[in-house]
Design an enzyme around this catalytic site. Sequence first.
Site, PDB file in Angstrom:
ATOM      1  CG  ASP A 231      23.728  38.505  86.603  1.00 19.81           C
ATOM      2  OD1 ASP A 231      22.573  38.107  86.376  1.00 19.81           O
ATOM      3  OD2 ASP A 231      23.998  39.359  87.455  1.00 19.81           O
TER       4      ASP A 231
ATOM      5  CD  GLU B 100      18.955  37.127  84.113  1.00 20.01           C
ATOM      6  OE1 GLU B 100      18.139  37.011  85.005  1.00 20.01           O
ATOM      7  OE2 GLU B 100      19.997  37.790  84.233  1.00 20.01           O
TER       8      GLU B 100
ATOM      9  CB  CYS C  75      21.290  26.505  94.462  1.00 20.64           C
ATOM     10  SG  CYS C  75      22.894  25.932  95.056  1.00 20.64           S
TER      11      CYS C  75
ATOM     12  CB  CYS D   1      22.141  21.485  95.098  1.00 19.94           C
ATOM     13  SG  CYS D   1      21.061  22.744  95.791  1.00 19.94           S
TER      14      CYS D   1
ATOM     15  CB  CYS E 216      22.066  26.946  98.579  1.00 23.35           C
ATOM     16  SG  CYS E 216      21.034  25.506  98.254  1.00 23.35           S
TER      17      CYS E 216
ATOM     18  CB  CYS F   1      24.030  22.210  98.604  1.00 21.83           C
ATOM     19  SG  CYS F   1      24.270  23.735  97.680  1.00 21.83           S
TER      20      CYS F   1
ATOM     21  CG  ASP G 126      25.706  40.363  90.510  1.00 23.08           C
ATOM     22  OD1 ASP G 126      24.474  40.251  90.710  1.00 23.08           O
ATOM     23  OD2 ASP G 126      26.333  41.424  90.703  1.00 23.08           O
TER      24      ASP G 126
HETATM   25 ZN   LIG Z   1      22.351  24.419  96.729  1.00 23.80          ZN
END
Ligand SMILES: [Zn+2]
Length: 449
Positions: A210, A298, A351, A354, A370, A373, A380
Amino acid sequence: MTLVTVRVVMVTQACRFALDPTPAQARALRSHAGAARFAYNWGLAACQDRYDAEGRWWSGAELHRLWNAVKKTDPALGWWGENSKCVYQEAFRDLDRALREFIRSRKGARKGRRLGFPRFKKRGRCRDSFRFCTGAMRCGGRTVTLPRLGTIATHESTRKLARRLENGTARILSATVSRTAHRWYVSFTVEVDRAVPERHARPGSVVGVDLGVKTLLTAVDDHGGVIEVEGPKALRAGLRKLQRLGKAHARKQRGSANRAKAAQRLARHHARVADIRADALHKATTRLAARYETVVVEDLNVTGMVANRRLARAVADAGFGTVRRLLSYKTGWNGGRLVVADRWFPSSKMCSGCGGRKPSLSLSERTYRCEACGLVLGRDVNAALNLRDLAASGAKRLNACGGDVRPGSAGQPPAKQEPGTAQAGETGTAAAQATATPAADTHIRSHHG
Ligand SMILES: [Zn+2]
């Protein structure tokens, strides 16, 4: 014991050395830069005249012929012989290229920012530079030898290149001399034979990278190891000083001698910071490419982001485009590969635990939380994890030859466009171009057995 098969590829590479010219040599350097500027402007004026009369301009080769005819008869041009004739010819080539790029841009065939018609080069307003592509170009110890200019001392050792030239594994194609705010440089374009392993030394190793605004980069590898590369201290200190000098410059009265002095200090420091940054990026990318077979980054929309003024400084400083360019050839040299995520891949909004997505995530939110989860992770690191995992699913790949490889059905379906990201889409092609064009200073030319 493992047997590594190696193939030799020819790579065009740039080798840059800072020069320490004597006062007489510095005069000669300025004279050559002036000659190149003169030739460019002379050619541009000739092209404009012809365009007004006939609706077309001269090619670089035609300008060179025209110049050769005129220079000996026009007494005002009597000084031409003081400089290498190569310099004029190369200036005409530069002009030729600039005119072609202008046409391509106007037709929409050129990606990125729209180009205007080439402008006259003003002394002190343009970069002083000139190029040789024939004649004696050598280096050895702490010197370089250039046509007409002779042997000039260099700031650092040229031994590494000299040895390769001696044993015939490198050839100098051209030399570009240029001046930044604080010194002269020579950049040799060199064709180098490079041994590339058929396979990476650590097959199967993957790292997601990243590219940061504050940290230079954050990476997570296939063992979950986190690598954080801060910009070097010198860079951070340099940036602070840059800001200070920028403010000091802005405070000075326009047109005053003090403002000119402040501008010079600012430019000189800017060049120094750019050097430190380039060095840090080189080191970080060399390490990543050596340690990991697959590097995933990216597809950031560099042109789009630089247009956003608030981010402009930070983005330019972090050198996103540079990182990708460096990685694209360094992974190749190590027998690895670079994977560039689709530009709609939501690496920061997803995330890594999940796979759930946030509709939005502002740049100021440095921690990813998140709701689904309960994962709490540095922003980062979360992004780097998503990128790492993308390698397995097969995204757009850039191999060492700069060609795109898109592994068909395995490709990630593009995520739905989120509201507020439309701008990125409009200028998105520019980012794709930044990765797909052969690197400016290095690309693999041909393969041998
Ligand atoms: Zn999650």
